[in-house]
Design a protein around this motif. Sequence first.
Motif, PDB file in Angstrom:
ATOM      1  N   THR A  54       0.825  -1.210   0.000  1.00 41.55           N
ATOM      2  CA  THR A  54       0.000   0.000   0.000  1.00 41.55           C
ATOM      3  C   THR A  54       0.855   1.255   0.000  1.00 41.55           C
ATOM      4  OG1 THR A  54      -1.599  -1.213   1.333  1.00 41.55           O
ATOM      5  CG2 THR A  54      -1.921   1.146   1.133  1.00 41.55           C
ATOM      6  N   ASP A  63      -3.982   3.389  -5.665  1.00 42.61           N
ATOM      7  CA  ASP A  63      -5.104   2.474  -5.443  1.00 42.61           C
ATOM      8  C   ASP A  63      -5.845   2.843  -4.155  1.00 42.61           C
ATOM      9  OD1 ASP A  63      -4.771   1.034  -7.680  1.00 42.61           O
ATOM     10  OD2 ASP A  63      -3.622  -0.600  -6.742  1.00 42.61           O
ATOM     11  N   ASN A 306      -8.238  -2.046   1.021  1.00 47.85           N
ATOM     12  CA  ASN A 306      -7.111  -2.231   0.106  1.00 47.85           C
ATOM     13  C   ASN A 306      -6.282  -3.441   0.527  1.00 47.85           C
ATOM     14  OD1 ASN A 306      -5.744  -1.368  -2.182  1.00 47.85           O
ATOM     15  ND2 ASN A 306      -4.166  -0.351  -0.942  1.00 47.85           N
TER      16      ASN A 306
END
Lengths: 353, 514
Positions: A54, A63, A306
């Motif tokens: 991430t 994202d 995520n």
Amino acid sequence: MSTWRLQRLPAASPLVSLSARLISVVLALVTAGIILAATGKNPLDLGAQVISSTFGSSFGMADLALLFTPLLYTGLAVAVGLRIGVWNIGAEGQFNLGAFAAAGVALFLPGPPALILPLMAVMGMAAGALWILIPTLARAYADVSELITTLLMNFVAALLVTYVATGPWLDPSGMALATTARLPVEVPAVWDIVHWGLPVGLILAVLLAVAFGFTRWGYEVRIGGSNPGNARYAGMPVRRHLITVMLVSGAIAGLGGMMEVAGTVHRLQGGISNNFGYIGIMVAVLARAAPLGVIFTALLMAVILNGGIILQPQGLTTQTVLAVTGLILFYAAIGDEFARYRLIRNAKPAGTR
Amino acid sequence: MQSRLGLKPGTPPLVALRGVAKYFPGVIANEDVNLAIYPGEIHALLGENGAGKSTLMNILTGIYQADAGEIVVDGETMAFASPVEAIAAGIGMVHQHFKLVQAFTVAENVHLGWSQTPARISARDLEARTLKLSQDLGLAVTPGARVSDLSTGEQQRVEILRVLSRDARVLILDEPTAVLTPAEAQELFVALRAFTARGNAVIFISHKLDEVMEIANRVTILRGGRKVATEWTENCSEKGLAQMMVGREIVLNTLRGRPEGAGIGAPVLELRDVSLNAGDLSLLKNINLTLHAGEVLGIAGVAGNGQRELSHLLTGMSTPSEGAVLLEGQDVSRSGARAMAQAGVGHIPEDRLHAGMAPALPITDNAVLREYDRAPLAKGPWYLPRQAFHLAREIAKIAEVAVPDFAMPARNLSGGNQQRLVARREMRIADKVLIAAYPSRGLDVGAINTMMRYFVELRDSGVAVVLISEELEELMNLADRIAVMFHGEIMGILPAEGVDIDEIGLMMGGRRAA
């Protein structure tokens, strides 16, 4: 011998409340980790993988931002409703409708993006507001609980979007099975693939915080949401505020749908709302309906979602991720209660004088 | 005693209470109450609000358990753990607020939660059973009708049928006529007489003297949780009952003395032929009232006789169905609560927690409720929290309320502090009129004195004060005139100086001023 006992405080101090929130998040993650460990996975490895994927790359960050944006809108939508004591469970449906209306404008109205994009935003907001209109009027004039009505409208919205995306609005090129054609206009990017939906959402959060905290309207909404009898006593137009706030709530969710379809997905398809509306409820509750708090809780939820996507190759399902969010809510509720207590030590053992 | 009710000598009472007591934290709700109810009698239970009537009946029906004393039914000592056990012993109650399912039919309501209801039964059979019950017990109802479609009187009949069908021998009615029209009340009385003629008994809770005189064989008067007396009604007069009901030691300590220059001035607020209806129900009838600057007008009466509605009319919270409200000659009937407050009418509402405050919100928000929309708190559409905080601090200071943290929810303040805060908030805007509804309810003596001092202060500065109260002592000490309300009407307005308390008692029970 001294004894310990719990003493209830009249009000929780903000610092304690905040730490209770943080601890609840940590506890939820630890609980999830223990369960994962029990199924034979190494939770620390998985955690490290989530963090590096991430935050370790610009792709990961982008994202994350794309998940963060819709949650910001749905979280704000629910939070706005809570301000006047309304549970907007229908952000999911309003989000879908916003996406639907915006896609309709983009697909069937030719024109320069400078004109079409604002129109899409307006229509998205109008569609979201329209989708909460009936629950709003039912609540305002007949005291019908909005919990049920807004929820039920979600299913209608989801089916409507799926129907048009697979039927009348299906991509005529034959390349896509269940989506519309790519929209001819899109929300411009600010950074990488992150579009203007994100900064607009942040600005919206700030504007709402100002409206609720620093306007006479915000004060009246606060009173009306906390005790309608008190608002009537003071001669405030409770019903009018209720209607306005609920419509604004729907419009915000609708705008979120517009941003999603025109900024992230670029096509209208079934499931475009992706549970953002429901997770928005958690976002708002964790933020205690504070618009600025929504920024942080939406980000937290985005990281968790995520994480789930990153870990899918490891055999984790979306259900696992939703379970983690549920755990957070669960611990937060406990933490809220505990934040009102403190441990004190009795100087003398109980029973003696 | 028994023979006077047409019973054989030595007939035991249907139910007897012996030395019953009930304590709530800091309150004696009932103490040392003895009561015997014989077959065939209608026994009235008379007393002011808070005299302990409802608590006593809640003990008798198993909602509360007595802290001392015993309940004897048919010679047997009973302890009811719940209303179900009480009804099994033949004691049933119809509450003031009906406990019917609005969406169900009459037949369904009668059979709901009843062990004798067959497990499987068609709607038609259920209605037939209900019809039979209704004929046997002489209470005409329409079994197939939906309760929500019934008038209040019909709903009450369903409630009574529900209780009687469970073989109740003692029927307790809590102020049954409060919601009825006079004609419906007469129908009820006929049904009650028929019920007692079969050897049953009725306990009739009321504070209406005329009714008690009309329907009851005997009457027990409660005051301050204790029994004052049980008398045959034929030996009583309304006046005597009123005296026993309100007759406490009144400490006269008049506050009517005014400083030099302060006196009663011109009319400020006026009600002209005002009526208020809700559907068919008449809440206020033909009220005429003129308030003068610098005057305290007391409103006496048993709670629930239109005082709340009157206070709402005077403060713009409701609009009259007929007639007009005039503020300094201007018709303000339809102005609304905000405009009235802005025009200088303050309002201490009877219900602090539901109307006067938003208990969950910070003290600051609650303190500025009347001034958030004016300078210096407001600037155009803006609300300035810093200014609000300053004002809240100022109000807390004059109200002598120590606030550790203004962000704390107002519910954390004690009742007395909440009331002082509301009172001071309202006094700040009450340039012309202050309507105070039961301002001393739930306060201790010290707090009440503070409140009275506030009103004197306002009055002397030329504000008209309306003081709605159940405390006659308060009214007699502070008010210049006392208006007595009964059934939504003003029975008369008396000068408070040297008023006869018995006369007020009579007017509270429905007599017009001579």
